[in-house]
Design an enzyme around this catalytic site. Structure first.
Site, PDB file in Angstrom:
ATOM      1  N   SER A 107       0.829  -1.210   0.000  1.00 58.08           N
ATOM      2  CA  SER A 107       0.000   0.000   0.000  1.00 58.08           C
ATOM      3  C   SER A 107       0.861   1.257   0.000  1.00 58.08           C
ATOM      4  O   SER A 107       1.943   1.277   0.605  1.00 58.08           O
ATOM      5  CB  SER A 107      -0.883  -0.012   1.253  1.00 58.08           C
ATOM      6  OG  SER A 107      -1.425   1.265   1.489  1.00 58.08           O
ATOM      7  N   TYR A 130      -2.196   5.686  -4.341  1.00 57.20           N
ATOM      8  CA  TYR A 130      -3.256   6.676  -4.147  1.00 57.20           C
ATOM      9  C   TYR A 130      -2.761   7.953  -4.804  1.00 57.20           C
ATOM     10  O   TYR A 130      -1.599   8.332  -4.596  1.00 57.20           O
ATOM     11  CB  TYR A 130      -3.470   6.955  -2.657  1.00 57.20           C
ATOM     12  CG  TYR A 130      -4.307   5.936  -1.916  1.00 57.20           C
ATOM     13  CD1 TYR A 130      -5.579   5.578  -2.361  1.00 57.20           C
ATOM     14  CD2 TYR A 130      -3.841   5.361  -0.735  1.00 57.20           C
ATOM     15  CE1 TYR A 130      -6.349   4.661  -1.658  1.00 57.20           C
ATOM     16  CE2 TYR A 130      -4.615   4.452  -0.032  1.00 57.20           C
ATOM     17  CZ  TYR A 130      -5.862   4.109  -0.504  1.00 57.20           C
ATOM     18  OH  TYR A 130      -6.637   3.206   0.188  1.00 57.20           O
ATOM     19  N   THR A 156      -5.737   2.772  -6.985  1.00 55.91           N
ATOM     20  CA  THR A 156      -7.011   2.682  -6.253  1.00 55.91           C
ATOM     21  C   THR A 156      -7.873   3.899  -6.552  1.00 55.91           C
ATOM     22  O   THR A 156      -7.420   5.037  -6.421  1.00 55.91           O
ATOM     23  CB  THR A 156      -6.744   2.556  -4.741  1.00 55.91           C
ATOM     24  OG1 THR A 156      -5.996   1.359  -4.537  1.00 55.91           O
ATOM     25  CG2 THR A 156      -8.034   2.478  -3.943  1.00 55.91           C
ATOM     26  N   LYS A 252      -8.230  -0.453  -9.344  1.00 54.26           N
ATOM     27  CA  LYS A 252      -8.891  -1.082  -8.192  1.00 54.26           C
ATOM     28  C   LYS A 252     -10.088  -0.262  -7.723  1.00 54.26           C
ATOM     29  O   LYS A 252      -9.973   0.959  -7.559  1.00 54.26           O
ATOM     30  CB  LYS A 252      -7.870  -1.192  -7.049  1.00 54.26           C
ATOM     31  CG  LYS A 252      -8.417  -1.764  -5.751  1.00 54.26           C
ATOM     32  CD  LYS A 252      -7.276  -2.057  -4.787  1.00 54.26           C
ATOM     33  CE  LYS A 252      -7.738  -2.749  -3.534  1.00 54.26           C
ATOM     34  NZ  LYS A 252      -8.273  -1.831  -2.537  1.00 54.26           N
ATOM     35  N   HIS A 276     -13.522  -1.862  -1.511  1.00 53.11           N
ATOM     36  CA  HIS A 276     -12.557  -1.504  -0.464  1.00 53.11           C
ATOM     37  C   HIS A 276     -12.880  -2.258   0.839  1.00 53.11           C
ATOM     38  O   HIS A 276     -12.676  -1.759   1.943  1.00 53.11           O
ATOM     39  CB  HIS A 276     -12.577   0.013  -0.212  1.00 53.11           C
ATOM     40  CG  HIS A 276     -11.225   0.599   0.057  1.00 53.11           C
ATOM     41  ND1 HIS A 276     -10.476   1.251  -0.902  1.00 53.11           N
ATOM     42  CD2 HIS A 276     -10.466   0.637   1.175  1.00 53.11           C
ATOM     43  CE1 HIS A 276      -9.337   1.665  -0.371  1.00 53.11           C
ATOM     44  NE2 HIS A 276      -9.301   1.297   0.893  1.00 53.11           N
TER      45      HIS A 276
END
Ligand SMILES: Cc1cc2nc3c(=O)[nH]c(=O)nc-3n(C[C@H](O)[C@H](O)[C@H](O)COP(=O)(O)O)c2cc1C
Length: 385
Positions: A107, A130, A156, A252, A276
């Site tokens: 992440s 992100y 994402t 995603k 999520h």
């Protein structure tokens, strides 16, 4: 110790061993948690078609995800603050994934940095991005993932604004935890966690602190997210990322047929049908219930992957039967990590692999690549009508 027989066993151990703030961070959904609960419940509504007297010797779970060979159709989903569930949690999970022959996704909001994970592992991992307002920082982050040999970028799309998880607000979630009386008392009851955490220097957001300009304190994750995440993110921003990344791109958080079509049009390599893990739009449908329509619309043009709600190999089998090329697990491995570190992630992957294998066999299949809608009772009934 009593044997680990299911993901639920690992969850119970994690609940006892991980400080409440971080256990709650994992075991929660947004607002009413209705979607969070439905993600898992929905799998129960899809029934399997049992077949007997079929030769099920020599079974294989091997397949591929965006061109990478995988030992079974599973990847570890990106999970923020994994290194707070267990010391150096991202490294532990990546090593367990390597050994099991499945991809690990790091992440953006990890504790161990891209570089720390790359240094401790031997196989390429995937990086989840992100998009933030500071595009210079994002450009540098993409370059860091490239330099670390990450094979795929998982972009994402469903968290440009943070939905509230009540427990995180009540617990004052932060990394590292603030030395409040409640935290000190709670962490004091988790000696194993504390001991391991004392041995590592990785205790805050390794990809961000010291890299993003002016960011020294991210202790309030929700404040930081609302300040930094780019709410103007749209398809042109995705093109912007794509121009900077010539390896595999996975989008995603796609849950709608129209969005899936655009993703296929722009030439992404895969989409992940995922909400999520029930942490964002409360009221959204479970991805397993949305999968069939999305596969029918774009499955011939782009790989369709599924995440959210998976707690067993049976769940994975159902996703593959409906038409997903592969799946992601989040909490299923995070509970393993919190329970027993790397060994716990290995245990989670073992549980899931064995369940998937036995389920496939009892449905009369010996190769995961042959699994399809004919293995589902309701789909078969529909096509017979
Ligand atoms: C504690 C936690 C943190 C998460 N952090 C991220 C993240 O940083 N980036 C991301 O794209 N998804 C994140 N997710 C979502 C997961 O990637 C995945 O979509 C979700 O966990 C799937 O649902 P499951 O946990 O029911 O398997 C997070 C999920 C959890 C449980």
């Amino acid at each position: 110790m009593t044997p680990i027989t299911s993901i639920a066993d690992l969850q119970e151990l994690a609940r006892r061993r991980v400080p409440k703030m971080f256990y709650d961070y994992a075991d929660s959904g947004s607002y009413t948690e209705g979607t969070y609960r439905d993600n898992t419940d929905a799998f129960g509504r899809h029934k399997l078609r049992q077949r007997v007297a079929v030769n099920i010797d020599n079974r294989s779970l091997k397949t591929s995800m965006v061109g990478r060979e995988v030992a079974m159709p599973v990847a570890l989903a990106p999970v923020g603050m994994t290194g707070m569930q267990h010391a150096d949690g991202e490294i532990a999970a990546a090593l367990a994934a390597e050994a099991a022959g499945v991809p690990f996704t790091l992440s953006t909001m990890s504790v161990c940095s891209i570089e720390a994970v790359a240094e401790a592992t031997t196989k390429p991992f995937w990086f989840q991005l992100y998009v933030m307002r500071d595009r210079g920082f994002i450009e540098a982050l993409i370059k860091r993932a490239y330099a670390a040999n990450c094979e795929a970028l998982v972009l994402t799309l469903d968290l440009q604004i943070l939905a509230q998880r009540h427990k995180d607000v009540k617990n004052g979630l932060s990394a590292p935890p603030k030395p409040t009386l409640a935290n000190i008392l709670n962490v004091g009851t988790k000696p194993r966690w504390l001991w391991n955490m004392a041995q590592t220097k990785n205790r805050t957001f390794g990809n961000i602190v010291g890299h993003a300009q002016g960011v020294q304190d991210m202790s309030s994750l929700s404040d930081w997210t609302s300040e930094q995440f780019d709410q103007s993110l749209d398809w042109s921003s995705i093109e912007w990322v794509k121009q900077r990344w010539d390896r595999k791109l996975i989008l995603k958080g796609i849950n709608d047929v129209e969005d899936a079509k655009i993703a296929a049009d722009i030439g992404a390599d895969a989409i992940i049908v995922s909400n999520h893990g029930g942490r964002q739009l409360d009221g959204a449908a479970a991805p397993i219930d949305l999968l069939a329509k999305i596969v029918d619309a774009v499955g011939d043009r782009i790989e369709v992957h599924l995440g959210s709600g998976i707690r067993s190999g049976q769940d994975i089998f159902k996703a593959i039967a409906i038409g997903a090329k592969s799946t992601y697990i989040g909490r299923a491995y995070i509970y393993g990590l919190g329970a027993m570190g790397q060994a716990g992630v290995t245990a989670a992957l073992d549980v899931i692999r064995k369940e998937l294998d036995v389920t496939m066999a009892l449905c009369g299949e010996s190769n995961i690549k042959d699994v399809g809608r004919h293995n589902l009772l309701d789909f078969e009934d529909r096509t017979n009508r």
